[in-house]
Each structure stands twice: as C-alpha cells, then as structure tokens.
Scaffold this motif. Structure first.
Motif, PDB file in Angstrom:
ATOM      1  N   PHE A 254      53.462 -84.751  35.482  1.00 10.93           N
ATOM      2  CA  PHE A 254      54.399 -84.314  36.526  1.00 10.93           C
ATOM      3  C   PHE A 254      53.660 -83.997  37.816  1.00 10.93           C
ATOM      4  N   GLU A 255      52.505 -83.320  37.686  1.00  7.61           N
ATOM      5  CA  GLU A 255      51.767 -82.943  38.883  1.00  7.61           C
ATOM      6  C   GLU A 255      51.184 -84.149  39.585  1.00  7.61           C
ATOM      7  N   VAL A 277      61.260 -81.014  35.843  1.00 13.49           N
ATOM      8  CA  VAL A 277      60.157 -80.302  36.487  1.00 13.49           C
ATOM      9  C   VAL A 277      60.338 -78.791  36.330  1.00 13.49           C
ATOM     10  N   GLU A 278      61.589 -78.352  36.202  1.00 13.09           N
ATOM     11  CA  GLU A 278      61.874 -76.937  35.983  1.00 13.09           C
ATOM     12  C   GLU A 278      61.208 -76.433  34.685  1.00 13.09           C
ATOM     13  N   VAL A 284      53.903 -74.399  32.691  1.00 10.03           N
ATOM     14  CA  VAL A 284      52.612 -74.205  33.371  1.00 10.03           C
ATOM     15  C   VAL A 284      52.359 -72.726  33.598  1.00 10.03           C
ATOM     16  N   ARG A 285      53.383 -72.033  34.113  1.00  7.36           N
ATOM     17  CA  ARG A 285      53.247 -70.607  34.386  1.00  7.36           C
ATOM     18  C   ARG A 285      52.964 -69.831  33.098  1.00  7.36           C
ATOM     19  N   GLU A 286      53.702 -70.146  32.041  1.00 12.02           N
ATOM     20  CA  GLU A 286      53.509 -69.424  30.783  1.00 12.02           C
ATOM     21  C   GLU A 286      52.121 -69.672  30.202  1.00 12.02           C
TER      22      GLU A 286
ATOM     23  N   VAL B 280      54.566 -76.846  45.496  1.00 12.24           N
ATOM     24  CA  VAL B 280      54.656 -75.549  44.847  1.00 12.24           C
ATOM     25  C   VAL B 280      53.931 -75.569  43.503  1.00 12.24           C
ATOM     26  N   MET B 281      54.087 -76.662  42.747  1.00 11.22           N
ATOM     27  CA  MET B 281      53.395 -76.746  41.460  1.00 11.22           C
ATOM     28  C   MET B 281      51.891 -76.761  41.653  1.00 11.22           C
ATOM     29  N   ASP B 282      51.418 -77.515  42.643  1.00 10.90           N
ATOM     30  CA  ASP B 282      49.983 -77.501  42.955  1.00 10.90           C
ATOM     31  C   ASP B 282      49.533 -76.080  43.251  1.00 10.90           C
ATOM     32  N   HIS B 283      50.336 -75.386  44.044  1.00 11.05           N
ATOM     33  CA  HIS B 283      50.002 -74.025  44.440  1.00 11.05           C
ATOM     34  C   HIS B 283      49.932 -73.107  43.220  1.00 11.05           C
TER      35      HIS B 283
END
Lengths: 479, 479
Positions: A254-255, A277-278, A284-286, B280-283
C-alpha cells in the motif's frame, strides 16, 4: 445549501472535553473501584443520577465511534463503566471494535448478555470476528444464529485466517460487476447498489465464471464515454492480494504503490474480500505500538486505565525475567569477591563497563530491527554489516574507552587501573556489537519478531561479560 | 486486452533479487571503500565494466521508484554508487525523494552538478523542498531558475512551513472547479485535465472569489445525473486542514474519519494544497521509526549501510551521555567504600537493585508514551494514573522484593541482608514509578517528544537512587 464545516483536527479534543468535564463534575473520575452499580444508590439520590445520565447521554451523542473509543480507553474504573452504559447501542458497537484488547475484554465482561447481543449485532462480520476471543461462547452463538446466511459465511471466512493476516484484516463490502459490460451498464448497476462502500476507488470485475477479472477505477468510469467496454478500462498493473499473506507485507505494498483498496482473491481467483487503506493504516499504527510496548515486555492489549491489580500482574513476567537475569549476571561478580575486597574501587567502577555495553548494543539492535522491518537486510549484505559494527565498536572503544581510562587514572592515581578500564570497555563494546548483530538476525531467521526479548538478552550478556572481563582483567593485571 | 498481472507482495522481493545477484557477481557488495571511480580501471578492463553496467541498467529498469530507493538504502559503499550512477534520471529522482536523510545526503554529495540538476528537475516542488537541506545552494538556484512561475511559487509555499507540518507534507497537484457548475460541466473539465492527480477521491470547488467552497466525491459525480448542480453534491461533513497544523494531528484525523485526500486552505480560505493518505502513511511510518531510533539516541536519518566512520561518530553523543551518567551514578557507590570493604556481598548484590528499578520504570514510560501519543492522558485523569503507578510499585515491590530478599537470605544466610534487599527494591520501584510518570508528563507539557531522553534520565535516577538506597540502608542496618 451545505457549507463545509471546516472542522480542523483540534476539534477532536473539543468534542471530548465536554464529556470529561461532566464526568469530573459527577465525581466519577477518581473512583477506582470496580463496577458496583448498587453502591451508587447509597451515595446519591436516584433522581440526581438520572439527571446526570441524561446530560451525559446528550454529550455523548455528539461523538463518533472513534471518539467514543478514545474516551473509553482514557477513563478509569467507574467513569468508564458509566460512559459505556450510557452510550447508544450503535455507537457502543463502533467503539468496542476500536478499543484495545484489554479494554474490550473489560467492557464485554461488565455487560449483560442482552445488551451485548444488541451492541454486537450492529457490527460487520469481520469486526465481530476480530472481537471473538472476548465474547462469551453463548452470546457468539446467538449472534451467529440471528445473522443472514451471507453474513454468517463472511464471519466464517474472516475467522479462518490468523490475526494480522490479509484474510483477517479484509472487509466483505465491495462491488463486483461483470467484465463483459460497458460503462453505462456499470453506472446503472452502481446507482442501484448505493451507498457504495467507504473508500471505493475502484470497482472489481468478474468473468462469466464469477472469477476475478481485474478492476476499473471510479475516475476512469467517470471520464470514459458511456459506451466504452469495461475491458478497455482494465488497468494492466492492477494489484491483488491473497488472504494468507501477512498484513505487514500488504501494508508495504500500500505504501509503495499508493493504493486505496485492493481485491483479495483466493487460490482459484474468486474474489473473497477487499482490503482498504483504512485497515492498513490501523494495522501499521498498531504494529508500531505493539513493538514499542513489546520491547518493554508489555502486551499491546495493555489498558493504561485498567484496574491496579491487573496492571501489577501484567508486569510480573518482565520483572521475573529481569530479576533472574540480573541475579545470574551478579554471580560473575561473586567469582571475584577476593579481588573486590583487596581493591574496593573495582566495585565502584564495574557498573560503568556493564552499562555502557548495554547502551551501545541497544543502538545496534535498534538499527537492525529497523533494517529488518524495512527488509533492507539480506544474506548478500549481512556480512558487510557485521564487519561494520565490529569496526565501529573497536573505534569507539579506543576513543571513549581511552577517555574513560584517562579519567579513572586521574581519579584513582593508578595508570594500570585506567588501562584495565579502557581495554575492558573496548572488549565489552565488541561483545555488544556481536550480540546486537547476531540476536536480531537469528530471531528473524527463526521467524520471530527481532525486537522481542532483544534487550533482555543483550543486557544479560553485556552485564555478565562486563563484570567478567573487567574484574578478570583487574585480577590478572592489578593484584 | 489487459489482464491483471496478479502480482502479490512477495514480488517486491523478486524484483530486487536479480539486481542483488548481479551486484554480488560483479563483486561490489563487499567493497567498503568510498567512491573511487578511477580505482576500478586498474582492477578490471573497461570493456567488462561496460558490459556489467549494461546488464545492471537492464535489471534496474524493471524497478519502480520505491524499489530503487529500498535498493539504494540496503547497499554498502561501492555497490550503492554503482547502482546510483546506472539508474535512469527519472527513476533516480523518484528514489532520491524516498530514501532516508543520510542516504540522500550521501548520494547528492557523490553526484556532479549537471546530473543533479537533471535528476532533481523531474521532481515536484514539494519533493524538492523536502530535499532542500541536502542540495548545494547553487544547484538549488539553478533548479529554481529553470522552473515555471507556478512551480516556483509552490516551492516557496512548501518551504515556508516546518518539517512535519501539514504545509510541508501537502502536495500542490489537485483539481478545483467552480462551485457554480453542474456535473456535466465538471466531467468535461476533468476530461481536459487528464490524467487526474493520484488518489483523487474528491474534486475541490471554489466560489466566484476563488475561495474554497467544499468538495464533491468522484463517486457522487459518477452516480449523479449530468444536470445536477454541484452545490447539491457538497458534503456537509467535508473536512479541511490548515498548513500550520502538525502532521501528527492530521494523521489522527485521517485514521479516525477514513480520509483519502483533504484540502489544505489558508486563513482566508484560499486552497493552497492537498494532503493525501499516501503522504500521511509515510509520515506515520516515519514517526514510528523515528521514535524507535530516537529512544536509542539515534537519528531517523541514520544510514545502516553508510561509511564506518560516520556510523561510529553518530553514536558519540549517546556514548558520551551514558558514560557521563554512569560515571556520576557510581559516585554514589564511592560514598560507601568503607561499607563495601566490610561486607563485600553488598558489591555483588547492588547491581540487581539498580537494574530492576530501570526495567520497571521503562515499562511505565512505554505505557505513558503510548497514552500521550494517543492523547488518552489529560489533566483530568493524570492523578488517577500517578496513584495507580505508585500502588503497582508498592504491590510488586512487596511481592518480588520479598522473593528476592528471601533468596538473598538463603544465599548469604543473613536475614537482615535479605530484609535490606526487599526494602531497597521496593523503594527503588517507587522511585522508578515517580520518574516514569513525571518525566513523560513534564516533557509533553513542555512540548517535547516524551520518548526522547526518557530512558537516560530514568536509568540515571534508578541507578543512583538504587545504589544510594541499598548501600545507605545496609550501612545503617548491617554495619
């Protein structure tokens, strides 16, 4: 006419603030006790309580699911249950799906079966599947029984794949149209299908055997002439995932390729879900949080505002591990009790050698954990990295070990002691480099998370070896 | 007819593999020396070198920008320069924009001005702005001079905002149409504008004064009748950001509200850019990496495969800090040299008390850093948290300190020594809880990253206090 509300992200805080203030005013913020609904009746009149609940409900109704989840996570004991009981059913379901594991477990455990069925009944199959481990079996069976056949099948599909895999992260809400049609027929079919699933940037297509045949983007549909065959709009580089793949690899894709939604197809190329992407951003955050907590021996499910006793217990494995390794490491000191008695300055200086090794090794590990996560470290270049880390430890040992030795020489007016410190520090930096390189690489080779347990192993090694090298050298040279 | 290639994410690896194999075959993987193009001529014939370059170029041309960036990051010295020199100009530009800071600096420093102007000339203004710090001033001036007026203005806008802010993260490529039109006129305008910017899920609208007036989604445009006025399709909950806001807050908004692209407007509501979920994901990813590296005293720009000397130097601040704090902490031991001489077992046991405090405190810090990042910790609930952490430290001190004291009693046949250990461990856990709560909260209040420096301060405190409490108690009770 609709005007944009122009809400900016500082508004997140503004929305939670009124609820927090009400809870503080109701004096539930500092009650640490567990759920005791009957106790409340003694303290305040039922009428007052009802007025408060009405005010709270009014303030809560302004929140979105994600806001409510954040609120539940940041409230201790009584206040959390009070908010949870007052949340409208749908909002409660959305919130439950977003809170961390321990908080979900906490809330589910404090909720009667009837309300639980109501709250969970509004969730999508994949959301329910993610909460499954916290839901009592009989409640889950009731929910399954009241589902439609399609949803029940989707629930089973989601439950089939391990947590963190594409199959567990994917949603079941997507649009698939026959590839044989043209743009006009697609638009007509989409109008009937409204509202479209969130984050629909492309429409999936299937062939006459219902197999996945590619995707067309919504913008291409918008800009094409109505009689354009869909086949002409198919993208050559269209991307698909398989449900067994890991969420980590999917998030890299995705990135890299700036994807918004990706079809998930099984081995026979039937479309079984859609990854957005949500979900990937959540993942990714988790994962980043998991890693930060895991490296301190904590679970990502940790509940900062949970009960004290559970907070104490969740730290036991880490405490026990570190007590044990510290105890074993100090056995290396015990070998040299005689030397320490003769030269008490050794006892003063030995912690420096041990701790500097641990600090240097942690830098190597941090670099390697990142390099492995970004898949930069391969067989071809790992030899270079080992040599580089060893060279760095020798360079820095010489410079900083020399400096430390100089200071020790001045402090204790003993050149030999200074030399022993310099050499011991250099050798312990070499030990740290070896462990710092070998442990993450070995863990990755064995398919484990290289961050997990690395600092325990490293500290144990650099402490033990630091004591052994320094006291051993000192015994040989000084006594 | 286009068929989806069905590429899965394991293909990432497959694409890099041929290049890595070629580089290993050409024997450049293990050359650590810096860029020395002339030296090569001695070792191998110019012809062979040209053949190799041709093969390498063929293999490299199959890559995308992100693949090339990953490849450059994972190659040491000579191999990295070899790939960089062989990359086609456009691919080189895309890669340069994605590599980490030190690697970008390294590559820019090794490139002649002419090629640099070519490579950088293909970048968007906001990408160029992000690389500005690495580009020689005269090259930057040449690039600016050859830009069109619009791009030059965009470049200045991007450079205006601090790194990590919405203004620095946003792109300038977006579509804005007059709000007065209808769907048919919008589609006609979009057709002329093709290709649309990546990740266009909505089209921005402006009023007759060119001010931002809201947005319509591409799916709404697709499904509406051609004569529908655009005003009817405006979303009430349409979201916008201001360029001064932090990327962290913006990324929270993207996660919460499942956004794909968001308009960035200035104070007078003129549209000045667009922030996409991609940036935002990169960030988010970069921030997570920053934090992991920063907590080990390393910069996020760190280049794992860079030259040895730079690798050695980048660890100096951390080494120096830790040497200094370790040295100061051991001064507390020096206060008790007399006691140590009388009872050498104190020297053996004291590192346990110090290190267990550090480990427990790191858990508290990890939990608080996460809680602060998720904005769960507010004034209203921080009192609860302090009390909870103190209670946990007393509970765990009693249980595990008691156990440790018991073991020490058995080992040294000395009940008083065991009691001193138990009490000292409990007190040092309380110290750890206080520092573990206070440091992150204080750092956040001062607007600093709470993860940064926390472990140094914690270790220094728990080491010093551990030595002081244990040796002090022992001196009072045992001697």
């Amino acid at each position: 006419m609709n005007q944009p509300t122009g809400s900016d992200s500082a508004a997140l805080d503004k929305r939670l603030r009124p609820v927090l203030e009400a809870l503080e005013r109701f004096q539930v913020m500092d009650e640490i006790h567990a759920r005791q609904p009957h106790r409340q009746a003694d303290v305040e009149s039922a009428l007052l309580r009802r007025q408060q609940d009405a005010e709270l409900a009014r303030r809560l109704s302004a929140l979105e699911g994600a806001d409510a989840a954040q609120l539940l996570e940041m409230l201790p004991g009584a206040a959390r249950y009070r908010v949870w009981d007052t949340l409208p059913t749908t909002l409660a379901g959305e919130a439950l799906e977003e809170v961390t594991g321990q908080v979900a477990e906490d809330l589910v455990g404090a909720t009667g079966d009837e309300r639980l069925v109501e709250v969970l009944g509004a969730l999508d199959p994949e959301e329910l599947s993610a909460l499954r481990q916290y839901i009592p079996a009989e409640v889950f069976a009731r929910l399954e029984a009241q589902m439609e056949a399609l949803a029940r099948r989707q629930l089973r599909t989601s439950s089939e794949y391990p947590l963190g895999s594409v199959g567990a992260l994917m949603g079941h809400d997507f649009v698939s149209l026959p590839v044989a049609g043209d743009v006009a027929s697609a638009v007509a079919a989409l109008r009937e299908r409204q509202p479209l699933p969130e984050q629909t940037d492309q429409v999936f297509l299937h062939d006459e055997y219902q197999r996945f045949a590619g995707a067309v983007t919504v913008t291409d549909l918008l800009l094409a002439e109505p009689d354009t065959p869909l086949r002409e709009l198919l993208r050559e580089d269209s991307f698909s995932l398989q449900p067994e793949e890991s969420g980590d690899r999917a998030s890299q894709a995705f990135e890299r390729y700036d994807l918004i939604s990706v079809p998930v197809v099984d081995r026979r190329r039937y479309l079984i879900g859609r990854l957005t992407v949500e979900s990937v951003m959540d993942h990714v955050r988790e994962r980043a949080e998991d890693q930060a907590l895991a490296s301190a021996g904590l679970s990502e499910d940790s509940d900062l505002f949970g009960p004290i006793w559970r907070g104490a217990r969740e730290r036991w494995p880490w405490l026990a591990t570190n007590l044990l390794t510290a105890f074993v490491a100090t056995r290396f000191i015990a070998l040299f009790e005689g030397s320490l008695q003769q030269l008490v300055s050794l006892a003063v200086l030995m912690p420096i050698i041990a701790s500097i090794g641990g600090n240097a090794g942690n830098q190597t590990i941090a670099l390697f954990v990142r390099g492995l996560a970004l898949e930069q470290i391969k067989r071809e270049n790992s030899r270079f990295l080992l040599r580089k880390e060893l060279a760095i430890s020798l360079i820095n040992g010489t410079i900083w070990g020399g400096l430390l030795g100089g200071v020790a020489t001045v402090f204790y007016r003993d050149l030999a002691l200074g030399l022993v410190m310099a050499v011991a520090m250099t050798l312990n930096l070499v030990v740290a480099a070896l462990v710092g390189v070998a442990f993450p690489l070995l863990a990755a080779r064995l398919g484990r998370d290289p961050a997990l347990g690395s600092s325990v192993v490293l500290t144990f090694t650099t402490d033990s070896m630091g004591f052994l090298i320094f006291l051993g050298l000192a015994t040989l040279v000084l006594l």
